[in-house]
Write an enzyme that holds these catalytic residues in place. Structure first.
Site, PDB file in Angstrom:
ATOM      1  N   LYS A 164      -1.583   0.256  -1.790  1.00 24.65           N
ATOM      2  CA  LYS A 164      -2.782  -0.540  -1.561  1.00 24.65           C
ATOM      3  C   LYS A 164      -4.011  -0.016  -2.321  1.00 24.65           C
ATOM      4  CE  LYS A 164      -1.397  -2.175   3.007  1.00 24.65           C
ATOM      5  NZ  LYS A 164      -1.809  -2.213   4.433  1.00 24.65           N
ATOM      6  N   TYR A 217      -0.290 -12.979   2.860  1.00 25.57           N
ATOM      7  CA  TYR A 217      -0.628 -12.627   4.244  1.00 25.57           C
ATOM      8  C   TYR A 217      -0.850 -13.849   5.136  1.00 25.57           C
ATOM      9  CZ  TYR A 217      -0.997  -7.798   2.759  1.00 25.57           C
ATOM     10  OH  TYR A 217      -0.703  -6.541   2.273  1.00 25.57           O
ATOM     11  N   ASN A 275      -4.768   1.733   4.937  1.00 21.93           N
ATOM     12  CA  ASN A 275      -3.688   2.660   5.274  1.00 21.93           C
ATOM     13  C   ASN A 275      -2.722   2.942   4.124  1.00 21.93           C
ATOM     14  OD1 ASN A 275      -2.142   0.332   5.282  1.00 21.93           O
ATOM     15  ND2 ASN A 275      -1.821   0.305   7.485  1.00 21.93           N
ATOM     16  N   HIS A 292       1.990  -0.651   2.100  1.00 23.99           N
ATOM     17  CA  HIS A 292       2.669  -1.712   2.852  1.00 23.99           C
ATOM     18  C   HIS A 292       4.152  -1.591   2.571  1.00 23.99           C
ATOM     19  CE1 HIS A 292       4.000  -5.750   4.069  1.00 23.99           C
ATOM     20  NE2 HIS A 292       4.687  -5.720   2.948  1.00 23.99           N
ATOM     21  N   GLU A 296       9.370 -11.061   0.139  1.00 17.94           N
ATOM     22  CA  GLU A 296       8.259 -10.369  -0.512  1.00 17.94           C
ATOM     23  C   GLU A 296       8.593  -9.984  -1.949  1.00 17.94           C
ATOM     24  OE1 GLU A 296       6.233  -8.608   3.559  1.00 17.94           O
ATOM     25  OE2 GLU A 296       7.440  -7.254   2.350  1.00 17.94           O
TER      26      GLU A 296
END
Length: 140
Positions: A11, A51, A114, A117, A128
């Protein structure tokens, strides 16, 4: 135990802090093999589509804005029980709850930032992977 593929995104908070190599090393050291990888600047449309499952959640707009704020690294990982292995190496979504030595415990800045993913199932990994990669990009 079976050989599987899973999907991962390093990320924006991690790419901004130049942690791509350190995170990839953790993934590879765990026995996962990176068989496709590319650095992209996700568009607003890509983020909203990827998302979409969270579109009714209060954090949706913030998540999409975050994911387009800096480049990300999308990758396909392969290995024995890759989905489970990747999730173990990543650690809990909330870095405060993540085990010591996991990517999120060591690198995440917050619950929202964080660092990584990972797909939560074989079925979602397939979806995905197909979202970000064409068949000819999977060369490993």
């Amino acid at each position: 135990m079976q050989k599987q593929r899973t999907f991962s995104i390093i990320k924006p908070d991690a790419t901004k802090r130049n942690l791509v190599g350190a995170i990839c090393k953790r993934l590879e050291d765990s026995g996962l093999r990176i068989i496709a990888q590319k650095r992209i600047k996700m568009t607003k449309e890509q983020a909203e589509s990827f998302y979409a499952i969270h579109s009714n959640r209060p954090f949706f707009r913030e998540l999409c804005d975050f994911m387009i704020s800096e480049p990300v690294v999308v990758q396909i990982l392969e290995g024995t029980d890759a989905v489970i292995k990747n999730r173990e190496v990543m650690g809990a979504t909330n870095p405060a709850e993540a085990d010591k030595g996991t990517i999120r415990k060591d690198y995440a800045l917050s619950l929202g930032e964080n660092s990584i993913h990972g797909s939560d199932s074989i079925e979602n990994a397939k979806i995905e992977i197909e979202f970000f990669f064409s068949k000819d990009e999977i060369v490993g």
